[in-house]
Motif scaffolding. Sequence first.
Motif, PDB file in Angstrom:
ATOM      1  N   ARG A 202      -3.231  11.999 -31.048  1.00 11.04           N
ATOM      2  CA  ARG A 202      -4.006  11.216 -32.016  1.00 11.04           C
ATOM      3  C   ARG A 202      -3.128  10.888 -33.223  1.00 11.04           C
ATOM      4  N   PRO A 203      -3.214   9.667 -33.743  1.00 13.44           N
ATOM      5  CA  PRO A 203      -2.431   9.327 -34.937  1.00 13.44           C
ATOM      6  C   PRO A 203      -2.906  10.115 -36.146  1.00 13.44           C
ATOM      7  N   GLY A 204      -1.995  10.309 -37.085  1.00 12.33           N
ATOM      8  CA  GLY A 204      -2.341  11.017 -38.306  1.00 12.33           C
ATOM      9  C   GLY A 204      -3.185  10.158 -39.228  1.00 12.33           C
ATOM     10  N   PRO A 205      -3.678  10.725 -40.315  1.00  8.24           N
ATOM     11  CA  PRO A 205      -4.499   9.973 -41.271  1.00  8.24           C
ATOM     12  C   PRO A 205      -3.768   8.740 -41.792  1.00  8.24           C
ATOM     13  N   ALA A 209      -2.549   3.588 -34.114  1.00 10.93           N
ATOM     14  CA  ALA A 209      -2.195   4.140 -32.798  1.00 10.93           C
ATOM     15  C   ALA A 209      -1.138   3.230 -32.171  1.00 10.93           C
ATOM     16  N   SER A 210       0.080   3.299 -32.711  1.00  7.41           N
ATOM     17  CA  SER A 210       1.167   2.416 -32.288  1.00  7.41           C
ATOM     18  C   SER A 210       2.298   3.223 -31.667  1.00  7.41           C
ATOM     19  N   ALA A 211       3.202   2.508 -30.986  1.00 13.16           N
ATOM     20  CA  ALA A 211       4.373   3.179 -30.421  1.00 13.16           C
ATOM     21  C   ALA A 211       5.231   3.790 -31.521  1.00 13.16           C
ATOM     22  N   ALA A 212       5.275   3.154 -32.694  1.00 13.82           N
ATOM     23  CA  ALA A 212       6.056   3.716 -33.802  1.00 13.82           C
ATOM     24  C   ALA A 212       5.482   5.051 -34.246  1.00 13.82           C
ATOM     25  N   ALA A 213       4.144   5.149 -34.275  1.00 14.27           N
ATOM     26  CA  ALA A 213       3.518   6.420 -34.644  1.00 14.27           C
ATOM     27  C   ALA A 213       3.755   7.475 -33.567  1.00 14.27           C
ATOM     28  N   VAL A 214       3.739   7.047 -32.301  1.00 11.66           N
ATOM     29  CA  VAL A 214       4.036   7.979 -31.209  1.00 11.66           C
ATOM     30  C   VAL A 214       5.479   8.462 -31.323  1.00 11.66           C
ATOM     31  N   ALA A 215       6.394   7.554 -31.679  1.00  7.47           N
ATOM     32  CA  ALA A 215       7.802   7.928 -31.841  1.00  7.47           C
ATOM     33  C   ALA A 215       7.970   8.959 -32.956  1.00  7.47           C
ATOM     34  N   ALA A 216       7.248   8.751 -34.064  1.00  7.06           N
ATOM     35  CA  ALA A 216       7.326   9.720 -35.167  1.00  7.06           C
ATOM     36  C   ALA A 216       6.821  11.084 -34.719  1.00  7.06           C
ATOM     37  N   ALA A 217       5.735  11.091 -33.949  1.00 14.38           N
ATOM     38  CA  ALA A 217       5.203  12.355 -33.436  1.00 14.38           C
ATOM     39  C   ALA A 217       6.179  13.003 -32.461  1.00 14.38           C
ATOM     40  N   ALA A 218       6.850  12.183 -31.657  1.00 18.17           N
ATOM     41  CA  ALA A 218       7.831  12.718 -30.713  1.00 18.17           C
ATOM     42  C   ALA A 218       9.004  13.358 -31.459  1.00 18.17           C
ATOM     43  N   ARG A 219       9.452  12.710 -32.530  1.00 19.37           N
ATOM     44  CA  ARG A 219      10.548  13.290 -33.322  1.00 19.37           C
ATOM     45  C   ARG A 219      10.146  14.625 -33.926  1.00 19.37           C
ATOM     46  N   ALA A 220       8.843  14.779 -34.197  1.00 15.93           N
ATOM     47  CA  ALA A 220       8.340  16.042 -34.760  1.00 15.93           C
ATOM     48  C   ALA A 220       8.068  17.086 -33.682  1.00 15.93           C
TER      49      ALA A 220
END
Length: 315
Positions: A202-205, A209-220
Motif C-alpha cells: 500500500r502507498p504511504g500517506p 499507487a505508482s511505480a515510482a512509489a513501489v520503487a521507493a518501497a523496494a529501496r526501503a
Amino acid sequence: MQTDLVAALDIGGTKIAGALVDDRGRILVRTQRATPAREDGETVMRAVEEVLAELTASPLWSRARAVGIGSAGPVDASAGTVSPVNVPGWRGFPLVARVRAVTGGLPVELIGDGAAITAAEHWQGAARGHDNALCMVVSTGVGGGLVLNGRLHPGPTGNAGHIGHISVDLDGDPCPCGARGCVERIASGPNIARRALEGGWRPGPGEDASAAAVAAAARAGDPVALASFERAAQALAAGIAATATLVEVDLAVVGGGVAKAGDVLFAPLRTALKDYATLSFVQRLTVAPAQMGTDAGLVGAAAAALTRRSDVTAV
C-alpha cells in the motif's frame, strides 16, 4: 555557411512537441502544446498545426528542408497514417499528408515513438557506436526500436522492435492488445503498481499507487515491492533475450519513467538476463540506461528526417 535544418514533431498522449534541429542534433527552436487526447481528430490536428505555426514563424524556418515525426502508435509509415492507442480520435489519421500540406509540401518522414527514441540513443546517446542494439521505453507502456547493421530499422510500417507485445507468459493475464502475457502487461509502470497492490503493498500517506512509489518501497526493503520489480525485470529480460536471439543485438538500452528506479530495476534485470540469454552468441549482451531524456523523441524524429534526406540525395 548556414546548414540546412529539419523540423521535428514528437506526438504522444500527453504532449505534442515541435522543434527545429540542425544536422548535429542541436535543438534551435522548440515549442509544445498539450495533446487534447480525448477530443475529436480535427481538434488534435489543430494542436499539431499550432505547434507547426510557431515553427514556421521562426526566422530559421527558411532553412528547414524536411519534417520528421515520431508518433505514439501504432503508426503506418507506408500509408502515412497514425492510430495512437491513447488518442482515440485518430484512427488511420492521414498525418503525413496533413503535415505536408501545412509545411508547404516539405518531405515528411514518419516513425513510431519507440523508433524515434532508438534513433536518438543511437545518434547521441547510450547506443552510440553500437551497430546492433535494442532501445526500449518502459513507462505507461513498453515500446522499443531496433538498430541493425548500423542503421535504424523501423520496418515497413515503422513499428519494428515493439518489444512490449512479445508474449513472455503463455498463460498470463490478457493484454489489451488481444494477446496474453505480453512484456507490457507485466513490466509497464501501471502493471508494476497493480501487481504490488495485489500482493498487499500500500502507498504511504499522500503517495499515489505508482511505480515510482513501489520503487521507493523496494529501496526501503519492502518484499512485495521488490518482488513486483523482480517480476517486471524477468519479463523484460525474457523479451530482450528473445530479441537478441533473433537479430543478434549486443546492447539493450532501457529508458522511460520506470527506468528511473535505477538499481531496483537494473540489478534484477541483469541477473535475469543471464538466465535467458544463454546461447553463446548472446552471452555478451549488455544492458544500459538511456541517456537522452525528454528530448529523445524530437532528436530521433529529426534523425529519421536527416537520414531519409541523405538517402534521397545519394540516389
